[in-house]
Scaffold this motif. Sequence first.
Motif, PDB file in Angstrom:
ATOM      1  N   MET A  33      -5.567   0.942   3.490  1.00  0.00           N
ATOM      2  CA  MET A  33      -5.465   1.083   2.040  1.00  0.00           C
ATOM      3  C   MET A  33      -4.445   0.108   1.465  1.00  0.00           C
ATOM      4  O   MET A  33      -4.721  -0.576   0.463  1.00  0.00           O
ATOM      5  N   VAL A  34      -3.274   0.019   2.093  1.00  0.00           N
ATOM      6  CA  VAL A  34      -2.254  -0.890   1.547  1.00  0.00           C
ATOM      7  C   VAL A  34      -2.611  -2.350   1.805  1.00  0.00           C
ATOM      8  O   VAL A  34      -2.188  -3.235   1.042  1.00  0.00           O
ATOM      9  N   LEU A  35      -3.386  -2.618   2.843  1.00  0.00           N
ATOM     10  CA  LEU A  35      -3.798  -4.001   3.109  1.00  0.00           C
ATOM     11  C   LEU A  35      -4.815  -4.518   2.096  1.00  0.00           C
ATOM     12  O   LEU A  35      -4.863  -5.714   1.821  1.00  0.00           O
ATOM     13  N   ILE A  36      -5.622  -3.617   1.531  1.00  0.00           N
ATOM     14  CA  ILE A  36      -6.659  -4.077   0.600  1.00  0.00           C
ATOM     15  C   ILE A  36      -6.353  -3.761  -0.866  1.00  0.00           C
ATOM     16  O   ILE A  36      -7.050  -4.247  -1.754  1.00  0.00           O
ATOM     17  N   HIS A  37      -5.305  -2.983  -1.145  1.00  0.00           N
ATOM     18  CA  HIS A  37      -5.124  -2.459  -2.506  1.00  0.00           C
ATOM     19  C   HIS A  37      -4.913  -3.544  -3.555  1.00  0.00           C
ATOM     20  O   HIS A  37      -5.247  -3.332  -4.724  1.00  0.00           O
ATOM     21  N   ASP A  38      -4.386  -4.695  -3.162  1.00  0.00           N
ATOM     22  CA  ASP A  38      -4.139  -5.758  -4.140  1.00  0.00           C
ATOM     23  C   ASP A  38      -5.142  -6.909  -4.063  1.00  0.00           C
ATOM     24  O   ASP A  38      -4.940  -7.920  -4.748  1.00  0.00           O
ATOM     25  N   LEU A  39      -6.190  -6.767  -3.294  1.00  0.00           N
ATOM     26  CA  LEU A  39      -7.175  -7.853  -3.213  1.00  0.00           C
ATOM     27  C   LEU A  39      -7.811  -8.134  -4.567  1.00  0.00           C
ATOM     28  O   LEU A  39      -8.204  -9.269  -4.854  1.00  0.00           O
TER      29      LEU A  39
END
Length: 201
Positions: free
Chosen positions: A65-71
């Motif tokens: 979740m934190v790896l993709i949240h700002d994509l």
Amino acid sequence: MERMDKQLAFLMEIDKVKNIFRQTWLADGNRKENDAEHSWHLAVAAVLLKEYAPQEADLLKVILMVLIHDLVEIDAGDTYAYDAKGAETKRVREEKAADRIFGILPEDQGRYFRELWEEFESYESAEAKYAHLLDNFQPLLLNHESGGLSWREHDVKKSQIYKRNERIKETSAQVWERMREIIDEHIRLGDVKEDMSDCME
């Protein structure tokens, strides 16, 4: 090979997140961090600080979740935490970006990533609450280590920081207490303006 082609296209597309710079300075104050660095930092923090998270939170899910949240910021850009005007259009910009970016993936993976991003945004599940805690705590720590650079740069008030972090206490009393200590220290140092007329203690 069509499935792999889509997966590889997505991997190349998200390389662009390395060029999305945030308003938070690195701990050494030399430059501002980018979204990829921010997300990596959150993923490591997710593992290290798990003991302060809701017990039921699925750690692997939080990490993804934190790896993709700002994509979505590849298209939508970074909206600074205390940018009231930018916040007015943030959701619309990010939804459009989520449609395009996650739409690059094979349908099943794209749907999963989009649902995971929506779960983060909803701030309801144990995983989303922990991910938000990390997303809020990390820039505060960097501000602390860099001598309050971003807070001074944007003339940030205590009430703004408290408002942004008002739900942290329900996720982790320990993390919230540490955050309060840091905020109070930077008020004493003059990096954050004292203004508590409308925020919670």
